[in-house]
Design a protein around this motif. Structure first.
Motif, PDB file in Angstrom:
ATOM      1  N   GLY A 318      -5.098 -11.941  14.159  1.00  0.00           N
ATOM      2  CA  GLY A 318      -4.529 -12.540  13.079  1.00  0.00           C
ATOM      3  C   GLY A 318      -3.926 -11.630  11.764  1.00  0.00           C
ATOM      4  N   LEU A 319      -5.179 -10.885  11.346  1.00  0.00           N
ATOM      5  CA  LEU A 319      -4.854  -9.752  10.358  1.00  0.00           C
ATOM      6  C   LEU A 319      -4.030  -8.778  10.760  1.00  0.00           C
ATOM      7  N   LEU A 320      -4.148  -8.306  11.827  1.00  0.00           N
ATOM      8  CA  LEU A 320      -3.292  -7.232  12.396  1.00  0.00           C
ATOM      9  C   LEU A 320      -1.915  -7.566  12.680  1.00  0.00           C
ATOM     10  N   LEU A 321      -1.713  -8.860  12.881  1.00  0.00           N
ATOM     11  CA  LEU A 321      -0.384  -9.625  12.927  1.00  0.00           C
ATOM     12  C   LEU A 321       0.324  -9.410  11.500  1.00  0.00           C
ATOM     13  N   VAL A 322      -0.662  -9.809  10.482  1.00  0.00           N
ATOM     14  CA  VAL A 322       0.000  -9.813   9.202  1.00  0.00           C
ATOM     15  C   VAL A 322       0.222  -8.503   8.503  1.00  0.00           C
TER      16      VAL A 322
END
Lengths: 426, 162
Positions: A318-322
Motif C-alpha cells: 500500500g505504501l509503495l502504491l502511494v
C-alpha cells in the motif's frame, strides 16, 4: 487537526507554485506557530535546519554532483558510447544495447537520473535514429536507462535516504547494485524480444574494438576507482566522490582539448545550482520533520497503521502504491525528503529491513521518473528532441514503465536480490 | 531607482553564489587532500575532514537566493499551467507572501541561534576549534538574502513585471 494542516497546507502551497523547499519550510513554521503560539520556537527550526546540513555524509551530495557535471562537460561520455557501440553493433539491437549499457556505466558515475538521460541522450538518440531506430523507442530507452543513475551506485537518492534514516550509505550503495543490473538486463531483454529494431550493423574489426575500448578506458576506470575504493576500505563514500571528481577533471584536462578552465567553472556553477536545489529541500524537509516530531505526527501515523491489523506486506505494498502515485506528480528527491520521515517509523515498526526498503523506494522513484504525466526523465528527453510530442513521449515510455514494474516486483518478492551483496561486503 | 536596487541585489546574490562555488572547490580539494595525505603519511590533519561540512553549510544557505531569482528551485507546476495568466499571477503573489513568513522565521530564528552562540562563546567539536557562530551565521545570512529576494519578486509581481 494538525494532520490536516500539515498535509493539506503542504499540498496547497505546492499547488500554488511555491518551490518545494519553501513549501516544506513554510508548513513547518505554520505548524509550530499554531501549536505553540510562540515565535521564539522558530529558533528550534533554525537549529534543525543547520543540523540537517551539518553532516559529513551530505558533503557527498555536491561532490557527486560535481563528478557528474564534470563528466558531462567533457567528451568521456562520447568515447564511452563509441566504445560500447563498437563492441555491440554487430549484434541484434546492438546500438540499443550499447545505449543502455552506457547508461549503466554512466549511472555508476553521475548518480543522477536526469544528468544521465540528458548527457547520453544528446549523443545516443541522434545516432540511433540515424541507424533506423524509431524515435519513440530511442527516447524511451534513454529515459528508462537514465533512471539507472538513481539505483546503480553511487546514487544521490541513497545519500539522502541515508542522511534521513541513519542507515549506512555503503550498504545502500551495495544493495542498489544487483537490482540495478537486474533492471539493465530486463531492458536489454525487452529490446531483444519485444521491440521493433532495425537490422544489425556489420561487425567492426577486433583492432577497432580494442582501440575503442582503450579510448573508453578512462571512463571505465572511474567506477572501479570509486566503488573499489569504498569497498576496498580505502575511503568513505564521501571521499570517493571527491577523488572521483578530481579524477574526472584531471582526465578532462589531459584528454579533451575543449575542456578548459571556463568549462570547469561552468561545471562548478551547475554543481552549485543543483546542490542548492537539493540541499534547500533537505533543509525544508528537516524543518517539517522537526515540527511533526514535536506534534508527534509520525508516532500517531505509525500507531494508526499498526492498529489496522493488516498483514505487514499488504501495508508495505500500500505504501509503495502511494509512493508510485506521488511519483507521477512530484520529483523523486522531493518525495524522498517529504515521505521518508513519515513512513520510515512505520517501516521499522513492522520490522522491514531499512536497506531493502531504501532500494524499493528508489526503484519506485525511478518508476516515477518515466511515468506520465510528470516523469522528469520524459521532460528531460523531450527538451533535447524538438520533434517529439508529449503524447508520443508518454506512449514510448509505457513499455519501459512495465519493465521497471517487473524489476520492482522481483525485488519485492525476493529481498535477497538487494540484501545479498551488502551482507557479503560487510 | 527600482532597477538599480534590483540590480544591486542581484550582484550581492551573485557574489554569495560565487562564494558557494568557491566553497565547492574548497570542499573537493580538502576531502581529496585528506585522502591523499592519509594514504601517504598514515594520518592527516583533522581539519581537512572537518571544514568540508562548514563549506557545505555555506553552499546550502548562501546560494539559495540566487537560485530562487533564477527560478531554479523545484516547483510543482501541474495546476499552475492550467490557470489563466491572471489567476497564475494571484497564485504567485500569495505563494510569495507565504514564503516570506518562512524566510522571516528562518532569519529571526537563525539570528537568535548565532547570536546566542556568540554570547556563550560556543566552539565546534572539531580538531581546530571554530567559534560556532561563524558557520551558524550562514542561516540568517541566507535567510536575509531570501527575504530581500522575496520582496523583490513580490514587487515585480505586483507591478506586473514577473
Amino acid at each position: 487537526m494538525e494532520h490536516v494542516l500539515a498535509f493539506g497546507g503542504l499540498i496547497l502551497l505546492l499547488m500554488l507554485g511555491l518551490p518545494v523547499a519553501f513549501a516544506l519550510g513554510a508548513t513547518a513554521v505554520a505548524l509550530l506557530l499554531i501549536h505553540t503560539g510562540n515565535l521564539y520556537d522558530t529558533t528550534q527550526l533554525a537549529i534543525a535546519g543547520f543540523k540537517s546540513i551539518d553532516s559529513f555524509v551530505l558533503v557527498a551530495l555536491p561532490l557527486y554532483v560535481l563528478l557528474g557535471e564534470s563528466f558531462a562537460a567533457g567528451s568521456i561520455s562520447q568515447r564511452l558510447y563509441r566504445s560500447a557501440s563498437a563492441l555491440t553493433q554487430h549484434m541484434r539491437g546492438g546500438l540499443g544495447i550499447a545505449t543502455v549499457s552506457s547508461c549503466g556505466v554512466f549511472a555508476a558515475i553521475s548518480g543522477s537520473s536526469m544528468t544521465n538521460a540528458v548527457t547520453l541522450g544528446r549523443i545516443t538518440i541522434p545516432e540511433m535514429r540515424a541507424r533506423g531506430y524509431d524515435k519513440g523507442l530511442a527516447a524511451g530507452l534513454v529515459a528508462s536507462g537514465g533512471t539507472l543513475g538513481m539505483l546503480i551506485p553511487p546514487s544521490l537518492a541513497f545519500i539522502l535516504y541515508s542522511a534521513l534514516t541513519d542507515t549506512s550509505v555503503r550498504d545502500l550503495f551495495a544493495a542498489g547494485l544487483m537490482p540495478g543490473l537486474l533492471q539493465l538486463a530486463l531492458l536489454i531483454l525487452f529490446l531483444l524480444v519485444m521491440a521493433r529494431i532495425p537490422a544489425s550493423q556489420p561487425a567492426v574489426s577486433w583492432n577497432e574494438r580494442l582501440s575503442a575500448l582503450f579510448t573508453a578506458g578512462w571512463a571505465l576506470a572511474l567506477p572501479i576507482i570509486v566503488l573499489g575504493g569504498i569497498y576496498g576500505g580505502v575511503f568513505t563514500a564521501t571521499e570517493a566522490a571527491a577523488v572521483g571528481a578530481i579524477y574526472v577533471i584531471a582526465v578532462n584536462f589531459l584528454t579533451d582539448r575543449d575542456f578548459d578552465l571556463g568549462a570547469l567553472w561552468r561545471s562548478v556553477r551547475l554543481t552549485v545550482e543543483t546542490s542548492t536545489r537539493l540541499l534547500s529541500i533537505v533543509i525544508g524537509s528537516s524543518l517539517l520533520g522537526h515540527s511533526m516530531i514535536i506534534l508527534q505526527i509520525p508516532q500517531q501515523i505509525t500507531a494508526a497503521v499498526v492498529a489496522l491489523s493488516l498483514p505487514p506486506m499488504l501495508i508495505l505494498i500500500g505504501l509503495l502504491l502511494v509512493l508510485t502515485l506521488l511519483g507521477c506528480f512530484l520529483d523523486p528527491i522531493s518525495i524522498t525528503l517529504i515521505s521518508v520521515p513519515i513512513i520510515f517509523p512505520v517501516i521499522t515498526a513492522f520490522g522491514f529491513d531499512p536497506i531493502w526498503f531504501g532500494v524499493l523506494l528508489v526503484m519506485i522513484l525511478e518508476l516515477g521518473m518515466i511515468t506520465p504525466p510528470v516523469g522528469m526523465n520524459l521532460f528531460a528527453i523531450q527538451s533535447i528532441m524538438d520533434d517529439l510530442r508529449t503524447t508520443e513521449m508518454w506512449r514510448a515510455a509505457l513499455p519501459f514503465v512495465g519493465v521497471s514494474a517487473v524489476a520492482i516486483i522481483v525485488v519485492l518478492m525476493f529481498p535477497e536480490v538487494a540484501t545479498w551483496l551488502p551482507g557479503i561486503l560487510r | 531607482m527600482w532597477r538599480v536596487l534590483d540590480r544591486s541585489l542581484e550582484m550581492i546574490e551573485l557574489f554569495f553564489f560565487t562564494i558557494s562555488a568557491v566553497a565547492v572547490v574548497a570542499m573537493t580539494l580538502s576531502v581529496s587532500a585528506d585522502v591523499a595525505i592519509r594514504s601517504t603519511a598514515g594520518s592527516s590533519p583533522g581539519w581537512l575532514s572537518d571544514f568540508p561540512t562548514f563549506f557545505n553549510i555555506t553552499l546550502a544557505f548562501t546560494a539559495m537566493a540566487f537560485v530562487f531569482r533564477r527560478r531554479q528551485h523545484i516547483v510543482v507546476d501541474v495546476l499552475l499551467l492550467n490557470l489563466s495568466p491572471r489567476a497564475r499571477r494571484v497564485a504567485n503573489i500569495v505563494a510569495l507572501c507565504i514564503a516570506q513568513v518562512y524566510f522571516i522565521a528562518l532569519f529571526w530564528g537563525g539570528t537568535q541561534v548565532a547570536w546566542r552562540s556568540y554570547e556563550l562563546g560556543n566552539m565546534s567539536f572539531t580538531s581546530v576549534e571554530v567559534p560556532m557562530f561563524i558557520p551558524q551565521a550562514a542561516v540568517p545570512l541566507g535567510a536575509l538574502l531570501l527575504v530581500c529576494e522575496g520582496v523583490a519578486q513580490l514587487a515585480k509581481a505586483l507591478r506586473g513585471d514577473a
